[in-house]
Structure formats: structure tokens, C-alpha cells
Design a protein around this motif. Structure first.
Motif, PDB file in Angstrom:
ATOM      1  N   ASN A 116      -5.815  17.075  14.576  1.00 35.24           N
ATOM      2  CA  ASN A 116      -6.111  15.893  15.572  1.00 35.24           C
ATOM      3  C   ASN A 116      -5.030  16.005  16.863  1.00 35.24           C
ATOM      4  O   ASN A 116      -4.637  15.118  17.363  1.00 35.24           O
ATOM      5  CB  ASN A 116      -6.158  14.761  14.917  1.00 35.24           C
ATOM      6  N   GLU A 117      -4.611  17.362  17.193  1.00 28.75           N
ATOM      7  CA  GLU A 117      -3.466  17.346  18.193  1.00 28.75           C
ATOM      8  C   GLU A 117      -4.238  17.727  19.536  1.00 28.75           C
ATOM      9  O   GLU A 117      -5.308  18.537  19.765  1.00 28.75           O
ATOM     10  CB  GLU A 117      -2.526  18.231  17.841  1.00 28.75           C
ATOM     11  N   LYS A 118      -3.792  17.235  20.634  1.00 30.50           N
ATOM     12  CA  LYS A 118      -4.037  17.631  22.107  1.00 30.50           C
ATOM     13  C   LYS A 118      -3.152  18.700  22.303  1.00 30.50           C
ATOM     14  O   LYS A 118      -1.780  18.559  22.040  1.00 30.50           O
ATOM     15  CB  LYS A 118      -3.997  16.318  23.082  1.00 30.50           C
ATOM     16  N   VAL A 119      -3.895  19.698  22.849  1.00 33.40           N
ATOM     17  CA  VAL A 119      -2.971  21.121  23.183  1.00 33.40           C
ATOM     18  C   VAL A 119      -3.273  21.239  24.662  1.00 33.40           C
ATOM     19  O   VAL A 119      -4.258  21.390  25.103  1.00 33.40           O
ATOM     20  CB  VAL A 119      -3.563  22.087  22.172  1.00 33.40           C
ATOM     21  N   VAL A 120      -1.991  21.546  25.332  1.00 30.62           N
ATOM     22  CA  VAL A 120      -2.042  22.189  26.740  1.00 30.62           C
ATOM     23  C   VAL A 120      -1.093  23.274  26.686  1.00 30.62           C
ATOM     24  O   VAL A 120      -0.124  23.349  26.374  1.00 30.62           O
ATOM     25  CB  VAL A 120      -1.580  21.225  27.747  1.00 30.62           C
TER      26      VAL A 120
END
Length: 434
Positions: A116-120
Motif C-alpha cells: 500500500n505504498e505510493k511509488v514515484v
């Protein structure tokens, strides 16, 4: 395993990269489904070549979110590279990857999916100096395999954002190219399309050879590869020696896609293109000397700043003089960050639309005229798909679209076909023999 769906916008390089990313998910036993199906993951490979490309990229992102609001939405490619923050502001986007690190897409998506991580993951592409290896191992529903051998551009045409999205020129090592081409042949692919942002500049970043001709010659020796096609090449990247050598290869396709952009020398200078119409025509004549039945397709931009009626007429006349077999027509779209964005004498949209329609109508006529020249002749066709019951479509090596009826499954088979009746979009033929 979770279901993953893909959508590709833009060029053949993007298509090649999407297929490579699909294969990475397949290797991890993910199920690849159609984009309109309910999936757990949606991957959108974006384009930024025009403002319309960016608008459509956003449209497709939102369409994926509507398909399944709970899905992981991964946005990759040129638009991601240039506007990562803007994309992350779209509610529902979980992963943003630029034009680097796509080989890590499964790992990065799984962070979003399971943790459930946002990744850029967007790096400074202008500092990258090595080609990113991400191989296409064979999507068996298709007949033509895209083989990416080059990345990046150093030319900086005044209208183009791609050098900023893709970074400097990087070439793939010959051993890696040949290894992948051999794998594609084993998978049953008969045609390989070499792709790159600036294909003709392959090898310029190496201290010595190989160059594009070396690559073509080596692939031509691989058993099972019956066709080698170039996706696109600039006119100044072609010389007489190159044409002479490839014309001797039985499996090199008699088709070049060579961007013209304008048939006016005044506009070409403003575009920062590196040739004149005279130089362009001279190279075309060389090609036709060694390949008389060659198809020459091209890109044309209309409505570039300062394009007067006389400039547009010059373009029309030059297109007819060259005798292209097809045009890809683009209305000029000012891209922030490029010199053309700041140019005066921007052309009204109404005029762009009028000129675009004239060029598209001309393209239809050129296509029909080119097909007509081969009516009554027997050409080899690689059949790609069954479009209606027992009706198969495919292409000749010089890029004529052919349709033929057959009770036999013709998918991924090359047959001799008598071309008989010129239609609206293709020519009907009769299968003669293998």
C-alpha cells in the motif's frame, strides 16, 4: 495471481516497451487481460509528443480508475518523465515511472499492491548514459516483433520535447540485440521491426563500430527471420552505401519511414531540421535507384509557427514530387519547454484543421495510387489476423495492406498473393502458393 491490463499511447518504441513490460509480468505468472476488463493493476504507457497526447494520457488514466477504483494504477513513459508531480495529483494513481527503471515495474507495482505504498521513480534522464536492457520475449498473438536497439536523442528540433523526456543517445550492445533476435526467431516470429528514438544514430555513442548497418546484416543471418523492417529513420542518417548494402539482403523490407515534417525550406530551418528539400529528394532518388518498388512513408507537421499559405503549397507540391506512399499528419501543438512554444506567428486552429484535412485526403490518394501500381502482380504477404470469417489481412514487405480469403488459417504465414482489386484501405488478393 492478480490481473494486469496495459494501454499504450504513442510511437512504436512505446509499443516495444509495453510488450517488454507485459513479459515481465508474465514471468511472475500475472494474468494479462484486456484494458476494458476489471483488473487489479492497470499500466498506462504514456506519450508527451503533443499536448493532445498528454490530454489523452490523462483520459486513459481516469478511464482505468473508473474501471476499478480499487486497482493499482501505474503510469509510465514520456509524460511521466516530464510531469510526475502533475500525474501523482490525479486521485487514484499509485505508481509513476519515467523513461528509466521500467525493468523494475513488477517490483515497484508490488510495493503499491501489497504494501500500500505510493511509488514515484523518475530519475534525471539527461544524466543517463547507458541503455536499459528490457527484452521482449515474444507475444505470440502477434506476427511482428519490435526489437528496441537505441534510446535517446541529441538533435533538439525546435518543436520537440522528446530529447528532454528520453535523454541523450544510448545504444544497445550488439550481443544483446542478436541474442534477443535469436529468441524471437525461436518463438516463431518471422518479422523483426528495429525500433529506437533515433534509429539511424545507433552506435554513435560507441567509440567504434558497430553501426545500424552492422546490426541489420547480423540479424539477416539468423535462421527464421524472414523480414527485417526499420521503424523510422531520418534522411540525413541514410547514405548510398547503407542503401546499397541493405538492398542486397533478401530479408530487408523495401519500406522506409522517413519523417519530412515540412516541404518548405523556410519552415525546415525554423524547425531546426538538418536538411533541405533538395537534400531530401536526392536521398529518396538514391533509395529508389537500388529499390525501385520501395514504399516511402513519412510524417508531416502542418500549422508550424510562420507557415504561410505559400509554405503550405510548397509542402503539398513537394509531397507529390516525392510520391510518398502514406502520410502521418500532425497539427502543430506548441509544447512548453521547446523553442517553438515561444515563437511568434502561431497559426489559428481553424487553419491547422483545414490544412490537416487537405493532407489527410492527399495521403488517402497516395496510398491508393501506390497500391494500384502493384495490381496484377504477385507479392509475398505476411498475414497477421483474421478480420472476418476466412478473411485474412497482412502486409507485403513494401507495406501494402492486403486482404485475402482462405479456408486455411493464415496467421503468421507468408504466402505469394496475386493482387487483384484495389479497395478503400487495402487491396484484395488471391493466395497463389506458399
Amino acid at each position: 495471481m492478480p490481473k494486469v491490463a496495459f494501454y499504450t499511447l504513442g510511437c512504436k518504441v512505446n509499443q516495444a516497451e509495453t510488450e517488454a513490460m507485459m513479459e515481465l509480468f508474465r514471468e511472475k505468472n500475472y494474468n494479462i487481460v484486456d484494458f476494458d476488463e476489471i483488473a487489479d493493476i492497470y499500466v498506462i504507457n504514456t506519450c508527451a509528443v503533443t499536448n493532445e497526447s498528454e490530454r489523452k494520457s490523462r483520459q486513459i488514466i481516469r478511464r482505468a480508475i473508473r474501471n476499478n477504483p480499487l486497482a493499482v494504477i501505474a503510469v509510465v513513459g514520456c509524460y511521466s518523465q516530464l510531469a510526475a508531480e502533475e500525474i501523482m495529483k490525479i486521485q487514484g494513481v499509485d505508481v509513476v515511472i519515467g523513461t528509466r527503471d521500467r525493468k523494475k515495474i513488477v517490483e515497484l507495482v508490488e510495493k503499491a499492491l501489497f504494501d500500500n505504498e505510493k511509488v514515484v521513480r523518475v530519475s534525471n534522464i539527461m544524466e543517463v548514459r547507458s541503455f536499459e536492457e528490457i527484452a521482449f520475449r515474444g507475444y505470440r498473438q502477434k506476427t511482428r516483433a519490435f526489437l528496441k536497439i537505441q534510446e535517446g536523442c541529441n538533435l533538439f528540433c525546435s518543436y520537440c520535447i522528446i530529447p528532454y523526456a528520453r535523454g541523450p543517445i544510448r545504444s544497445r550492445k550488439m550481443e544483446s540485440i542478436i541474442k534477443e533476435a535469436q529468441e524471437l526467431a525461436k518463438d516463431g516470429f518471422k518479422e523483426v521491426v528495429l525500433t529506437g528514438i533515433h534509429l539511424g544514430l545507433y552506435g554513435e555513442d560507441f567509440k567504434k563500430d558497430p553501426n545500424l548497418l552492422d546490426v541489420v546484416k547480423e540479424i539477416s543471418k539468423i535462421p527464421g527471420i524472414e523480414r527485417i523492417r526499420l521503424s523510422s529513420i531520418e534522411i540525413f542518417e541514410i547514405d548510398r552505401d547503407f542503401i546499397l548494402e541493405v538492398s542486397k539482403l533478401k530479408n530487408f523490407c523495401r519500406h522506409f519511414h522517413i519523417p519530412l515534417q515540412s516541404g518548405s525550406n523556410e519552415i525546415l530551418r525554423k524547425m531546426n531540421r538538418r536538411y533541405t528539400t533538395e537534400e531530401f529528394l536526392n536521398k529518396i532518388e538514391i533509395i529508389r535507384t537500388y529499390m525501385p518498388d520501395v514504399a516511402i512513408t513519412t510524417d508531416v507537421i502542418t500549422g508550424f509557427p510562420g507557415e504561410k499559405d505559400e509554405n503550405f503549397k510548397e509542402t503539398l507540391e513537394f509531397i507529390k514530387k516525392v510520391g510518398f506512399s502514406k502520410l502521418h499528419v500532425f497539427k502543430f501543438s506548441p509544447k512548453k519547454g521547446t523553442p517553438a512554444y515561444e515563437m511568434k506567428e502561431q497559426i489559428p486552429e481553424r487553419i491547422k484543421e483545414e490544412r490537416s484535412k487537405i493532407l489527410i485526403d492527399l495521403s488517402h490518394q497516395l496510398e491508393k495510387d501506390f497500391r494500384e501500381k502493384f495490381k496484377g502482380k504477385i507479392l509475398r504477404v505476411l498475414f497477421e489476423e483474421e478480420t472476418k470469417e476466412n478473411l485474412y489481412e497482412g502486409f507485403t514487405d513494401n507495406y501494402i495492406r492486403v486482404a485475402a480469403f482462405s479456408g486455411e488459417n493464415l496467421h503468421n504465414k507468408i504466402y505469394s498473393v496475386l493482387l487483384k482489386e484495389n479497395g478503400k484501405e487495402f487491396i484484395f488478393g488471391e493466395v497463389i502458393s506458399r
